[in-house]
Design an enzyme around this catalytic site. Structure first.
Site, short mmCIF file in Angstrom:
data_model
loop_
_atom_site.label_atom_id
_atom_site.label_comp_id
_atom_site.label_asym_id
_atom_site.label_seq_id
_atom_site.Cartn_x
_atom_site.Cartn_y
_atom_site.Cartn_z
CE LYS A 1 27.32 -3.62 -3.52
NZ LYS A 1 27.45 -2.55 -4.52
NE ARG B 1 -1.56 -2.43 2.67
CZ ARG B 1 -1.66 -3.66 2.18
NH1 ARG B 1 -2.70 -4.01 1.48
NH2 ARG B 1 -0.72 -4.57 2.40
CB THR B 2 3.36 2.58 2.37
OG1 THR B 2 2.59 2.05 3.44
CG2 THR B 2 3.87 3.96 2.74
NE ARG C 1 6.91 0.68 5.02
CZ ARG C 1 5.72 0.09 5.00
NH1 ARG C 1 5.61 -1.20 4.77
NH2 ARG C 1 4.62 0.79 5.23
CG HIS D 1 3.06 3.68 8.69
ND1 HIS D 1 3.22 4.57 7.63
CD2 HIS D 1 2.70 2.49 8.12
CE1 HIS D 1 2.99 3.93 6.50
NE2 HIS D 1 2.67 2.68 6.76
N1 CP Z 1 -0.50 -0.29 5.81
C1 CP Z 1 0.72 -0.45 5.27
O1 CP Z 1 1.68 0.24 5.64
O2 CP Z 1 0.78 -1.40 4.31
P1 CP Z 1 2.09 -1.78 3.50
O3 CP Z 1 3.06 -2.40 4.47
O4 CP Z 1 1.62 -2.74 2.44
O5 CP Z 1 2.66 -0.52 2.93
#
Ligand code: CP
Length: 317
Positions: free
Chosen positions: A92, A62-63, A114, A142
């Site tokens: 590395k 999603r993100t 991320r 998040h």
């Molecule tokens: N909700 C969410 O962060 O989903 P993903 O890990 O698929 O990005």
């Protein structure tokens, strides 16, 4: 500047606490609604010439996809890596700091990161010459998930004050519940039920933070008892990749599954949310219930991330 707090002088997005309700209600929500119309009309060229690097060290559907699609709908361009832990020079031994320095030399306009370590987005900010957006940092936060979550609640329920919310599941490892709780604490008369087994309880520090802001916090291990009292059931997955490990079918631990039994306990106008991915914590026969909001919630990730990118990259347009 779009946010309450800046990090190192840029409009970085690092944690939910940085947003305030005035910004949410008067700037962010209206823009996210506009972005839904932009998508319905096929997109815009508002971000023509702008470039986003999506640097993902952890898996994501999603993100990553919603950020990339957000950029495409706005006419910008994307350069992405989906498994930087393995397929970038991190394998590395390159540090995040060095990677960020190098990537900034390629002149992106924004970096979406991320990472598997809490605090990594804040670290990246120190070495970046462009805004950094935290797309999830380990057991940290998040914040863009929290933005889409709170937008979804606003759109479904029509208000954010006087909410009762059950946050369910692996609360010690889940970053989405923490980020959403920080945002909810900005609204009046909030009540949060943390529903988890003892091995996955929300940390005391978070509960203290909420109580200091007059949020009424109750802990439970039985969703059946909590469900009749809440406007939102926010279910979460067990974060096995972060050490979460409990059997939801072991009812000696409590009751943490959203199933038809729970639907029978819930208010008729409540909503069920989940940041997704779902494993076995919401049974599929709940999906057709009108209170199930999790796919709409995921869709809102596109509109809210478009709004965020617009605010950061062309704040005056
Ligand atoms: N909700 C969410 O962060 O989903 P993903 O890990 O698929 O990005």
């Amino acid at each position: 500047m779009v946010m309450e707090k800046c990090f190192f002088g840029l409009p970085n997005v690092i944690e939910s606490q940085q947003f305030d309700r005035v910004w949410l209600e008067h700037k962010f929500f209206p823009l996210a609604r506009q972005m839904k119309h932009v998508v319905e009309f096929g997109g815009t060229e508002l971000l023509h010439g702008k470039k986003m690097i999506a640097l993902f060290y952890e898996p994501s559907t999603r993100t990553r996809m919603s950020f990339q699609m957000a950029m495409l709908y706005l006419g910008g361009q994307v350069c992405a890596t989906e498994n930087a832990r393995e397929f970038s020079s991190a394998i590395k031994g390159e540090t995040l700091a060095d990677t960020i320095r190098v990537l900034c030399g390629y002149r992106p306009d924004v970096i979406v990161l991320r990472h598997y370590e809490a605090g990594s987005a804040a670290t990246a900010v120190q070495y970046s010459s462009v805004p950094v957006i935290n797309a999830g940092d380990g057991k940290g936060q998040h914040p863009t998930q929290a933005l889409l979550d709170i937008f979804t609640i606003q759109e479904k329920l029509g208000h954010l004050d006087e909410l009762s919310v059950a946050m369910v599941g692996d609360l010690v490892n889940g970053r989405t519940v923490r980020s959403l709780a920080y945002l909810l604490a900005k609204f009046k008369k909030q009540r949060i039920f943390f529903v988890s087994p003892d091995c996955a309880k929300m940390e005391d520090k978070m509960i203290e933070y909420l109580r200091e802001r007059n949020v009424v916090v109750t802990e439970s291990n039985d969703l059946r008892e909590v469900a009749p009292h809440v406007d939102v059931v926010y279910q979460t997955r067990t974060q096995k990749e972060r050490g979460g490990n409990f059997d939801r079918n072991d009812h000696s631990l409590g009751y943490f599954i959203v199933d038809r039994d729970i639907l029978g306990h819930m208010k008729p106008d409540a909503m069920i949310m989940h940041p997704l991915p779902r494993v076995d914590e919401i049974s599929p026969d709940v999906d057709l219930d009108k209170r199930a909001a999790y796919f709409e919630q995921a869709e809102n990730g596109l509109y809210t991330r478009m709004a965020l990118l617009k605010m950061i990259l062309v704040p005056r347009a």
